[in-house]
Design a protein around this motif. Structure first.
Motif, short mmCIF file in Angstrom:
data_model
loop_
_atom_site.label_atom_id
_atom_site.label_comp_id
_atom_site.label_asym_id
_atom_site.label_seq_id
_atom_site.Cartn_x
_atom_site.Cartn_y
_atom_site.Cartn_z
N LEU A 1 0.86 -1.19 0.00
CA LEU A 1 0.00 0.00 0.00
C LEU A 1 0.89 1.23 0.00
CD1 LEU A 1 -2.94 1.00 0.13
CD2 LEU A 1 -2.75 0.99 2.63
N ALA A 2 0.61 2.17 -0.90
CA ALA A 2 1.40 3.40 -1.01
C ALA A 2 0.46 4.60 -0.99
CB ALA A 2 2.24 3.38 -2.28
N ASP A 3 1.04 5.79 -1.14
CA ASP A 3 0.29 7.05 -1.19
C ASP A 3 -0.43 7.36 0.12
OD1 ASP A 3 1.04 7.66 -3.84
OD2 ASP A 3 -0.52 6.35 -4.61
N LEU A 4 0.02 6.80 1.22
CA LEU A 4 -0.54 7.18 2.51
C LEU A 4 -0.04 8.57 2.87
CD1 LEU A 4 -0.01 3.81 4.39
CD2 LEU A 4 -2.19 4.73 3.59
N PRO A 5 -0.89 9.46 3.39
CA PRO A 5 -0.46 10.82 3.69
C PRO A 5 0.72 10.84 4.66
CG PRO A 5 -2.84 10.68 3.74
CD PRO A 5 -2.33 9.27 3.62
N GLY A 6 1.69 11.68 4.35
CA GLY A 6 2.86 11.85 5.20
C GLY A 6 3.12 13.31 5.46
N GLY A 7 4.00 13.58 6.40
CA GLY A 7 4.34 14.96 6.71
C GLY A 7 5.53 15.01 7.65
N ALA A 8 5.95 16.21 7.98
CA ALA A 8 7.04 16.37 8.94
C ALA A 8 6.59 15.99 10.35
CB ALA A 8 7.54 17.81 8.92
N ILE A 9 5.26 15.93 10.56
CA ILE A 9 4.70 15.49 11.84
C ILE A 9 3.57 14.50 11.58
CG2 ILE A 9 5.29 17.61 13.09
CD1 ILE A 9 2.35 18.47 12.76
N GLN B 1 -11.23 12.84 9.90
CA GLN B 1 -12.67 12.58 9.78
C GLN B 1 -13.07 12.23 8.35
OE1 GLN B 1 -15.09 12.35 12.20
NE2 GLN B 1 -13.32 12.36 13.57
N GLN B 2 -12.07 11.98 7.51
CA GLN B 2 -12.31 11.58 6.12
C GLN B 2 -11.62 10.24 5.89
OE1 GLN B 2 -11.38 14.88 3.39
NE2 GLN B 2 -11.65 16.29 5.10
N PRO B 3 -12.25 9.12 6.22
CA PRO B 3 -11.57 7.81 6.17
C PRO B 3 -10.95 7.50 4.81
CG PRO B 3 -13.70 7.62 7.26
CD PRO B 3 -13.63 9.01 6.71
N GLU B 4 -11.51 8.04 3.74
CA GLU B 4 -10.97 7.75 2.42
C GLU B 4 -9.55 8.30 2.25
OE1 GLU B 4 -13.18 11.67 2.14
OE2 GLU B 4 -13.50 9.71 3.08
N LYS B 5 -9.17 9.28 3.07
CA LYS B 5 -7.81 9.84 3.02
C LYS B 5 -6.79 8.88 3.64
CE LYS B 5 -8.60 14.22 1.62
NZ LYS B 5 -7.97 14.85 0.45
N MET B 6 -7.27 7.96 4.49
CA MET B 6 -6.43 7.01 5.23
C MET B 6 -5.37 7.73 6.07
SD MET B 6 -6.16 3.54 2.92
CE MET B 6 -5.46 4.25 1.43
N LEU C 1 -5.37 0.90 10.04
CA LEU C 1 -5.62 0.08 8.87
C LEU C 1 -5.49 -1.40 9.24
CD1 LEU C 1 -3.34 2.05 6.36
CD2 LEU C 1 -5.82 2.27 6.61
N ARG C 2 -6.16 -2.24 8.46
CA ARG C 2 -6.09 -3.69 8.67
C ARG C 2 -6.08 -4.36 7.30
NH1 ARG C 2 -10.67 -7.40 9.37
NH2 ARG C 2 -10.16 -9.20 10.70
N SER D 1 -12.42 -1.34 1.91
CA SER D 1 -11.55 -0.35 2.53
C SER D 1 -10.65 -1.02 3.56
CB SER D 1 -12.37 0.74 3.21
OG SER D 1 -11.54 1.61 3.96
N TYR D 2 -9.39 -0.55 3.65
CA TYR D 2 -8.46 -1.03 4.67
C TYR D 2 -8.76 -0.43 6.04
CZ TYR D 2 -5.36 -2.81 0.95
OH TYR D 2 -4.81 -3.49 -0.10
N VAL D 3 -9.58 0.61 6.10
CA VAL D 3 -9.79 1.36 7.34
C VAL D 3 -10.54 0.51 8.37
CG1 VAL D 3 -10.87 3.37 8.39
CG2 VAL D 3 -9.69 3.58 6.19
N TYR D 4 -9.94 0.39 9.55
CA TYR D 4 -10.53 -0.38 10.64
C TYR D 4 -11.16 0.55 11.68
CZ TYR D 4 -10.89 -4.24 14.00
OH TYR D 4 -11.35 -5.21 14.87
N SER D 5 -10.52 1.69 11.95
CA SER D 5 -11.09 2.73 12.79
C SER D 5 -10.51 4.06 12.33
CB SER D 5 -10.78 2.49 14.28
OG SER D 5 -9.39 2.57 14.53
N PHE D 6 -11.17 5.17 12.70
CA PHE D 6 -10.69 6.48 12.24
C PHE D 6 -10.95 7.53 13.31
CE2 PHE D 6 -15.11 6.27 10.99
CZ PHE D 6 -15.59 7.56 10.96
N GLY D 7 -10.61 8.80 12.99
CA GLY D 7 -10.75 9.86 13.97
C GLY D 7 -9.62 9.89 14.97
N HIS D 8 -8.43 9.42 14.54
CA HIS D 8 -7.24 9.43 15.40
C HIS D 8 -6.34 10.60 15.02
CE1 HIS D 8 -8.23 5.40 16.87
NE2 HIS D 8 -8.42 5.03 15.61
#
Length: 354
Positions: A143-151, A179-184, A189-190, A206-213
């Protein structure tokens, strides 16, 4: 009359303290083990280590700059990592989660989570590796293209009792994405070990198992119940009891706030900042690494209580229980701690009988 008035004030104060403890669902011991009785340094001079993996007598430690270190029989060896997209270390990003395949002895396979650069964008991806002597080679991008950042890159990986691969991601500094699970982003993820979506996922296809973290960095199970530790904002760190499909509220709610359709944390730290990271299980107790909290915290989910169990080593990134011992890695060289000459280190300390 004065004596009666003082007694009334004392009773009011005690009642207020009790109410505060119930509200926070948390308490902190004043007798944390300093320096760790019976502690043993297994390896030192690691370079911002992030994850502990273990098989037999061998430890594998990821370092945020892209290194993997093998530690066995007192010998430390730096390994080669061959990826199709190089590790990009920036801020909190880099080489993060790492977990061995359940049948590692035969398969020699493992999974890794790392930050990479796609043009001007930081992203994260999950990759399967194969070990040949001292070289780990990418064999499959799961799985690629997961959002990344300096934090807020998340990055913890663990294989659950259901033999599925679980992965945490952070909100990458974009609060609303949680709050947008499609963004992952800001999710757990599972996936199956071959990278496919399990048939019993809470959200179809969807790989999303829970969100709002916000930035979860710990995963552990007691029985088949999953728990996660999560960095809060200016304190408000959390331990969450994870249910499939649940929304844990960030950034809409935190602490004990309530809103329909969102889950409040099992435990939160109030105004205190512990910056929790790795999580490990022994019996009915969880052990949680603390970065800003500079210690290992003992978590009792049944009682919703936390005790600072060990201190004296500075920032701690990951913990792992093996038999009757707890292993942990320090993170004093990550730019936010006070690095000593032998930092960072992998340390073993005996666990209490109960």
């Amino acid at each position: 009359m004065k004596k009666g008035f003082l007694m009334l004030i004392m009773l009011f104060f005690l009642g207020a303290c009790t109410e505060g403890r119930d509200f926070d669902a948390e308490y902190e011991a004043t007798s944390a083990k300093e320096g760790g009785s019976g502690a043993e340094v297994i390896a030192d001079r690691l370079d911002v280590p992030w994850t502990i993996a273990h098989t037999g007598e061998t430890f594998y430690i990821t370092e945020r700059n892209g290194g993997i270190v093998s530690i066995a029989d007192g010998k430390k060896e730096r390994m080669q990592l061959q990826l199709k997209k190089p590790v990009h270390q920036e801020g909190e990003g880099g080489l993060l989660g790492f977990v061995l395949h359940p049948d590692f002895r035969n398969s020699q396979e493992a999974y890794v989570y790392h930050t990479y650069k796609d043009g001007s964008h930081l992203k994260n991806r999950i990759v399967k590796l194969t070990l040949d002597r001292l070289t780990w080679t990418e064999t499959d991008e799961l799985l690629a293209d997961l959002p990344g950042g300096a934090i807020h890159n998340g990055g913890r990986m663990a294989i659950g009792p259901d033999q599925k691969l679980y992965i945490t991601t952070g909100d990458a500094g974009e609060r609303e994405w949680a709050q947008q699970p499609e963004k992952m982003a800001g999710v757990i993820l599972r996936m199956e070990l071959d990278g496919t979506i399990p048939a019993d996922q809470p959200f179809s296809s969807s790989y999303v198992y829970s969100f709002g973290h916000r930035n979860p960095q710990g995963l552990a199970w007691i029985g088949r119940q999953l728990y996660s530790s999560e960095h809060g904002q200016s304190g408000h760190d959390e331990v969450n009891k994870i249910e499939p499909g649940a929304n844990y509220g960030w950034p809409v709610i935190e602490e004990s706030d309530e809103k329909q359709g969102m889950k409040a944390p099992l435990i939160h730290s109030g105004e205190k900042t512990r910056a929790p990271s790795g999580l490990a299980q022994k019996g009915d107790v969880l052990y949680m690494a603390g970065l800003r909290g500079e210690g290992v915290f003992q978590v009792d989910p049944a009682e919703a209580k936390v005790v600072k169990w060990l201190g004296g080593y500075g920032r701690i990134r990951d913990v792992k229980v093996i038999g009757d011992d707890l292993y942990f890695i320090t993170n004093n060289g990550d730019g936010r701690g006070e690095k000593k000459q032998t930092d960072d280190r992998l340390i073993r300390v005996p666990l209490p009988d109960k």
